[in-house]
Design a protein around this motif. Structure first.
Motif, mmCIF file in Angstrom:
data_model
loop_
_atom_site.group_PDB
_atom_site.id
_atom_site.type_symbol
_atom_site.label_atom_id
_atom_site.label_comp_id
_atom_site.label_asym_id
_atom_site.label_seq_id
_atom_site.Cartn_x
_atom_site.Cartn_y
_atom_site.Cartn_z
ATOM 1 N N ALA A 1 0.925 -1.163 0.069
ATOM 2 C CA ALA A 1 -0.041 -0.035 0.025
ATOM 3 C C ALA A 1 0.876 1.227 -0.044
ATOM 4 C CB ALA A 1 -0.884 0.147 1.201
ATOM 5 N N TRP A 2 1.957 1.316 0.937
ATOM 6 C CA TRP A 2 2.849 2.423 0.901
ATOM 7 C C TRP A 2 3.426 2.571 -0.531
ATOM 8 C CZ3 TRP A 2 7.836 2.581 -0.633
ATOM 9 C CH2 TRP A 2 8.634 1.434 -0.635
ATOM 10 N N LEU A 3 3.907 1.685 -1.358
ATOM 11 C CA LEU A 3 4.202 1.774 -2.646
ATOM 12 C C LEU A 3 3.303 2.427 -3.593
ATOM 13 C CD1 LEU A 3 6.595 1.726 -4.391
ATOM 14 C CD2 LEU A 3 6.044 -0.734 -4.691
ATOM 15 N N LEU A 4 2.120 1.973 -3.460
ATOM 16 C CA LEU A 4 0.999 2.582 -4.389
ATOM 17 C C LEU A 4 0.639 4.139 -3.966
ATOM 18 C CD1 LEU A 4 -1.736 -0.435 -4.290
ATOM 19 C CD2 LEU A 4 -0.404 0.599 -6.247
ATOM 20 N N TRP A 5 0.674 4.375 -2.581
ATOM 21 C CA TRP A 5 0.702 5.746 -2.494
ATOM 22 C C TRP A 5 1.748 6.758 -2.828
ATOM 23 C CZ3 TRP A 5 -3.737 7.734 -1.238
ATOM 24 C CH2 TRP A 5 -4.837 7.152 -0.636
ATOM 25 N N ALA A 6 3.172 6.099 -2.838
ATOM 26 C CA ALA A 6 4.355 7.026 -3.397
ATOM 27 C C ALA A 6 4.216 7.074 -4.548
ATOM 28 C CB ALA A 6 5.299 6.171 -2.804
ATOM 29 N N LEU A 7 3.708 5.968 -5.269
ATOM 30 C CA LEU A 7 3.415 6.343 -6.806
ATOM 31 C C LEU A 7 2.282 7.139 -7.443
ATOM 32 C CD1 LEU A 7 3.872 2.324 -7.981
ATOM 33 C CD2 LEU A 7 5.345 4.000 -8.441
ATOM 34 N N ALA A 8 1.506 7.386 -6.534
ATOM 35 C CA ALA A 8 0.183 8.258 -6.769
ATOM 36 C C ALA A 8 0.963 9.524 -6.363
ATOM 37 C CB ALA A 8 -0.922 7.836 -5.860
ATOM 38 N N ALA A 9 1.638 9.858 -5.421
ATOM 39 C CA ALA A 9 2.337 11.123 -4.913
ATOM 40 C C ALA A 9 3.259 11.387 -6.357
ATOM 41 C CB ALA A 9 3.090 10.837 -3.648
ATOM 42 N N VAL A 10 3.907 10.682 -6.668
ATOM 43 C CA VAL A 10 4.688 10.850 -7.822
ATOM 44 C C VAL A 10 4.089 11.411 -9.077
ATOM 45 C CG1 VAL A 10 6.469 10.023 -9.499
ATOM 46 C CG2 VAL A 10 6.884 9.510 -7.117
ATOM 47 N N ALA A 11 2.900 10.405 -9.434
ATOM 48 C CA ALA A 11 2.220 11.009 -10.440
ATOM 49 C C ALA A 11 1.314 12.250 -10.395
ATOM 50 C CB ALA A 11 1.031 9.781 -10.867
ATOM 51 N N LEU A 12 1.014 12.489 -9.080
ATOM 52 C CA LEU A 12 0.260 13.847 -8.784
ATOM 53 C C LEU A 12 1.390 15.039 -9.161
ATOM 54 C CD1 LEU A 12 -1.910 12.641 -5.668
ATOM 55 C CD2 LEU A 12 -2.847 13.644 -8.058
ATOM 56 N N THR A 13 2.587 14.926 -8.405
ATOM 57 C CA THR A 13 3.555 15.859 -8.536
ATOM 58 C C THR A 13 3.838 16.123 -10.172
ATOM 59 O OG1 THR A 13 4.481 14.984 -6.590
ATOM 60 C CG2 THR A 13 5.881 16.202 -7.948
ATOM 61 N N VAL A 14 4.112 15.164 -10.997
ATOM 62 C CA VAL A 14 4.197 15.159 -12.403
ATOM 63 C C VAL A 14 3.040 15.987 -13.041
ATOM 64 C CG1 VAL A 14 4.567 13.753 -14.639
ATOM 65 C CG2 VAL A 14 5.765 13.248 -12.830
ATOM 66 N N GLY A 15 2.079 15.592 -12.627
ATOM 67 C CA GLY A 15 0.594 16.410 -13.022
ATOM 68 C C GLY A 15 0.645 17.958 -12.646
ATOM 69 N N GLU A 16 1.259 18.007 -11.638
ATOM 70 C CA GLU A 16 1.371 19.401 -11.032
ATOM 71 C C GLU A 16 2.291 20.287 -12.026
ATOM 72 O OE1 GLU A 16 0.673 23.064 -9.283
ATOM 73 O OE2 GLU A 16 -0.608 21.319 -8.830
ATOM 74 N N ILE A 17 3.508 19.495 -12.242
ATOM 75 C CA ILE A 17 4.216 20.298 -13.026
ATOM 76 C C ILE A 17 3.829 20.616 -14.443
ATOM 77 C CG2 ILE A 17 6.675 19.869 -14.172
ATOM 78 C CD1 ILE A 17 7.374 18.324 -11.189
ATOM 79 N N ALA A 18 3.227 19.674 -14.867
ATOM 80 C CA ALA A 18 2.724 19.748 -16.425
ATOM 81 C C ALA A 18 1.228 20.654 -16.369
ATOM 82 C CB ALA A 18 2.061 18.163 -16.882
ATOM 83 N N THR A 19 0.808 21.249 -15.325
ATOM 84 C CA THR A 19 -0.212 22.099 -15.241
ATOM 85 C C THR A 19 0.062 23.219 -14.399
ATOM 86 O OG1 THR A 19 -1.365 20.888 -13.341
ATOM 87 C CG2 THR A 19 -2.122 20.442 -15.882
#
Length: 142
Positions: free
Chosen positions: A3-21
């Motif tokens: 579960a912690w890895l899924l949350w970490a991957l979600a955090a990375v994906a959200l960060t990339v999304g923030e940088i892209a927008t």
């Protein structure tokens, strides 16, 4: 997958999304909440606690951080400092300015300058506007 890895991957994906927008600042605070949920999951919290931490962290970070970020983005020109303050200022051409270089006087200081429009040639004495600062060079336009 943990579960912690899924949350970490979600955090990375959200960060990339923030940088892209850029300019919206929605996904960054939610990425912080996903990091908090990843920490709780790594410590051994159950899925319900992970979701509570994520939801609470999202609400708190959006409620606290987003207004601060929005104020900084909408900062008025009068508060800008450094070279950012020169954008929009009037300047006087001191030496001929073209696409390759020249000199202008901005607020009592002599700056190296280039014409913002590569086809323009600005002669001495002409009043121009500073469009952009590129390092130590003012890009100006008539």
């Amino acid at each position: 997958m943990s579960a912690w890895l899924l949350w970490a991957l979600a955090a990375v994906a959200l960060t990339v999304g923030e940088i892209a927008t850029p300019g919206l600042f929605y996904l960054g605070p939610i990425a912080l909440a996903a990091c908090a949920a990843a920490i709780v999951a790594a410590v051994g919290g159950g899925w319900a606690i992970d979701l509570i931490v994520f939801a609470g962290g999202s609400a708190a970070s959006l409620g606290l951080l987003r207004p601060i970020a929005r104020r900084h983005v909408r900062m008025p020109l009068a508060i800008r400092t450094g070279s950012a303050k020169l954008v929009g200022e009037k300047a006087t051409v001191v030496e001929r300015v073209d696409a390759t270089g020249g000199r202008v006087k901005i607020g009592g200081e002599i700056w190296s300058a280039r014409a913002f429009d590569a086809a323009q040639v600005l002669e001495p004495g002409l009043q121009v506007e500073v469009v952009q600062i590129d390092g130590a060079t003012a890009l100006v336009y008539e």
